[in-house]
Design a protein around this motif. Sequence first.
Motif, PDB file in Angstrom:
ATOM      1  N   THR A  62     -11.754 129.662  -0.271  1.00  0.00           N
ATOM      2  CA  THR A  62     -10.235 129.972  -0.213  1.00  0.00           C
ATOM      3  C   THR A  62      -9.710 129.649   1.430  1.00  0.00           C
ATOM      4  OG1 THR A  62     -10.599 132.289  -0.141  1.00  0.00           O
ATOM      5  CG2 THR A  62      -9.886 131.367  -2.209  1.00  0.00           C
ATOM      6  N   HIS A  63     -10.961 129.306   2.057  1.00  0.00           N
ATOM      7  CA  HIS A  63     -10.521 129.226   3.474  1.00  0.00           C
ATOM      8  C   HIS A  63     -10.842 127.910   4.070  1.00  0.00           C
ATOM      9  CE1 HIS A  63      -9.689 131.732   7.410  1.00  0.00           C
ATOM     10  NE2 HIS A  63      -9.669 130.535   7.543  1.00  0.00           N
ATOM     11  N   VAL A  64      -9.993 126.930   4.137  1.00  0.00           N
ATOM     12  CA  VAL A  64     -10.565 125.563   4.696  1.00  0.00           C
ATOM     13  C   VAL A  64      -9.508 125.098   5.435  1.00  0.00           C
ATOM     14  CG1 VAL A  64     -11.434 123.361   3.909  1.00  0.00           C
ATOM     15  CG2 VAL A  64     -11.983 125.237   2.425  1.00  0.00           C
ATOM     16  N   HIS A  65      -9.827 124.539   6.444  1.00  0.00           N
ATOM     17  CA  HIS A  65      -8.761 123.934   7.413  1.00  0.00           C
ATOM     18  C   HIS A  65      -9.038 122.280   7.151  1.00  0.00           C
ATOM     19  CE1 HIS A  65      -7.145 127.391   9.914  1.00  0.00           C
ATOM     20  NE2 HIS A  65      -8.561 127.693   9.284  1.00  0.00           N
ATOM     21  N   VAL A  66      -8.253 121.689   6.566  1.00  0.00           N
ATOM     22  CA  VAL A  66      -8.436 120.219   6.402  1.00  0.00           C
ATOM     23  C   VAL A  66      -7.813 119.530   7.407  1.00  0.00           C
ATOM     24  CG1 VAL A  66      -7.922 118.129   4.812  1.00  0.00           C
ATOM     25  CG2 VAL A  66      -8.637 120.320   3.879  1.00  0.00           C
ATOM     26  N   PHE A 149       0.639 133.573   1.869  1.00  0.00           N
ATOM     27  CA  PHE A 149       0.959 133.105   2.857  1.00  0.00           C
ATOM     28  C   PHE A 149      -0.050 133.400   4.228  1.00  0.00           C
ATOM     29  CE2 PHE A 149       4.436 133.585   0.294  1.00  0.00           C
ATOM     30  CZ  PHE A 149       5.064 131.939   0.281  1.00  0.00           C
ATOM     31  N   LYS A 150      -0.320 132.582   5.126  1.00  0.00           N
ATOM     32  CA  LYS A 150      -1.076 133.000   6.209  1.00  0.00           C
ATOM     33  C   LYS A 150      -0.245 133.211   7.449  1.00  0.00           C
ATOM     34  CE  LYS A 150      -4.932 131.632   9.121  1.00  0.00           C
ATOM     35  NZ  LYS A 150      -6.214 130.796   9.505  1.00  0.00           N
ATOM     36  N   CYS A 151      -0.653 134.368   8.264  1.00  0.00           N
ATOM     37  CA  CYS A 151       0.133 134.570   9.500  1.00  0.00           C
ATOM     38  C   CYS A 151      -0.855 134.940  10.652  1.00  0.00           C
ATOM     39  CB  CYS A 151       1.214 135.545   9.457  1.00  0.00           C
ATOM     40  SG  CYS A 151       0.623 137.224   9.107  1.00  0.00           S
ATOM     41  N   LEU A 237      -8.560 137.955   6.869  1.00  0.00           N
ATOM     42  CA  LEU A 237      -9.304 136.745   6.919  1.00  0.00           C
ATOM     43  C   LEU A 237     -10.678 137.125   7.946  1.00  0.00           C
ATOM     44  CD1 LEU A 237      -6.321 134.631   7.219  1.00  0.00           C
ATOM     45  CD2 LEU A 237      -7.705 134.405   5.436  1.00  0.00           C
ATOM     46  N   HIS A 238     -11.453 136.320   7.640  1.00  0.00           N
ATOM     47  CA  HIS A 238     -12.702 136.288   8.503  1.00  0.00           C
ATOM     48  C   HIS A 238     -12.921 137.617   9.457  1.00  0.00           C
ATOM     49  CE1 HIS A 238      -9.600 135.327  11.567  1.00  0.00           C
ATOM     50  NE2 HIS A 238      -9.350 134.258  11.111  1.00  0.00           N
ATOM     51  N   LEU A 239     -13.203 138.748   8.585  1.00  0.00           N
ATOM     52  CA  LEU A 239     -13.601 139.905   9.478  1.00  0.00           C
ATOM     53  C   LEU A 239     -14.830 139.678  10.263  1.00  0.00           C
ATOM     54  CD1 LEU A 239     -12.936 142.946   9.833  1.00  0.00           C
ATOM     55  CD2 LEU A 239     -14.660 143.462   7.975  1.00  0.00           C
ATOM     56  N   SER A 310     -15.787 130.024   3.924  1.00  0.00           N
ATOM     57  CA  SER A 310     -16.417 129.263   5.148  1.00  0.00           C
ATOM     58  C   SER A 310     -15.612 129.327   6.268  1.00  0.00           C
ATOM     59  CB  SER A 310     -16.329 127.629   4.772  1.00  0.00           C
ATOM     60  OG  SER A 310     -15.185 127.323   4.803  1.00  0.00           O
ATOM     61  N   ASP A 311     -14.135 129.597   6.221  1.00  0.00           N
ATOM     62  CA  ASP A 311     -13.331 129.369   7.246  1.00  0.00           C
ATOM     63  C   ASP A 311     -13.595 127.920   8.176  1.00  0.00           C
ATOM     64  OD1 ASP A 311     -11.392 129.325   9.168  1.00  0.00           O
ATOM     65  OD2 ASP A 311     -12.303 130.892  10.614  1.00  0.00           O
ATOM     66  N   HIS A 312     -13.976 127.103   7.170  1.00  0.00           N
ATOM     67  CA  HIS A 312     -14.356 125.496   7.695  1.00  0.00           C
ATOM     68  C   HIS A 312     -13.331 124.989   8.586  1.00  0.00           C
ATOM     69  CE1 HIS A 312     -16.125 121.491   7.323  1.00  0.00           C
ATOM     70  NE2 HIS A 312     -15.109 120.879   7.246  1.00  0.00           N
TER      71      HIS A 312
HETATM   72 ZN   LIG Z   1      -9.379 129.646   9.749  1.00  0.00          ZN
END
Ligand SMILES: [Zn+2]
Length: 444
Positions: A62-66, A149-151, A237-239, A310-312
């Motif tokens: 659920t955490h991918v930056h394309v 929604f991400k902030c 996110l990403h603790l 991942s936070d890819h």
């Molecule tokens: Zn990220």
Amino acid sequence: MTDFDLVLRARRVLTASGEQAGWVGVRSGRIAAIEPFDAPVRAGQVVDLADDEVLLPGLVDTHVHVNEPGRTEWEGFATATRAAAAGGVTTIIDMPLNSIPPTVDVDALRVKRKTADGQVWVDTGFWGGAVPGNVPALRPLHDAGVFGFKCFLLHSGVDEFPHLTAAELDEAMREVAAFDGLLIVHAEDADTIDHAPHEPGAAYADFLRSRPRLAEDVAIAQVIELARRTGCRAHILHLSSADALPMIAAARGEGVRLTVETCPHYLSFTAEEIGDGATQFKCCPPIREADNREQLWQALADGVIDCVVSDHSPCTPELKRLDLGDFSVAWGGISSIQLGLPAIWSGARERGHTLADVVEWMAGRPAELAGLSGKGRIAVGADADFCVFAPDAEFVVDPANLHHKNPITPYAGRTLTGVVRDTWLRGTRIAERPHGRLISRGES
Ligand SMILES: [Zn+2]
């Protein structure tokens, strides 16, 4: 006459109700039956896994930056999703920033969907963004199918995706709560970071001091308090900071609607082992000390951290500034979508966790977070998404074998345990061409 289009048979199948020797029957892309290994089979195609292979559900990331469109030279839909498939991931949800436009209104979502259409190797959904001034756009984005929604609570790294002040965060959470949506937060406090020592250069210790645990702790406390007041469902996110774990556990105990993820790099690496100038390890929040890492593992085991994603977050090699080795100017982001499962399995196994635990962290819970009831588990009625995994095989990470666009990775040269041998999406082997779908909240 056949009962199923496809049957996958294995000595070990990790189903939603436990591990068994058995076979999984697939009809029209969905799981139609789960039967004991020796039960008679009638199917169009029968695939027998090797004795050293386990059938897992396809993972959900659920955490991918394309980054496409707009920063396609950093990463694109074709390359990111192909890497996902090679890593056993069959569903991704794309982050709203680093692409241009960022996904902060319905027009931008249309642009993203149109760009992605036809080139995704795995099922792909989208997060929206909450930025200053776009509160009126949140409900239309929700209705158009974004998963939440991400902030940010400090500078996001890109100027076109500004962060929220405390008052704006409050306003966004009230609005998201009004339609029972989900707010996902990059939780580092701007003021705390502004007042931390900033020593540019190649020393990792200096970089670590510039992004202290306290910055995460302060921001998470703020999110908890607003989630409590507004009733908004919030996700951290990403603790990275283990110091935040007790307050997270306490808030959840009181019924605050809060979930938490961490990432493979926080569980794999330690600050102590990062060499000076090794900016391939730079991410925000940063990788912290060995004792912090062990507390994160414990929190996963205790269920205080829900999932591992991942936070890819790729960029071009130039932006990593490996030439300079200066942590203060290098882009922060680690690309690991293809390596998450073996990275986590390697660490989990050493610490006595089971493959079922890993599947829960990387498939079941992320699917739950996104409300994807048909993903992330092997159960009758779910999508026939599978990862064929050899948990005892080992490999050395060679960036040349990674499919994402700019294969820089801090995992290069590391020996990992567990090899993804094959991936299936809705009953079709992912091998030759992209056949992923664009998915929306509430589907599947
Ligand atoms: Zn990220």
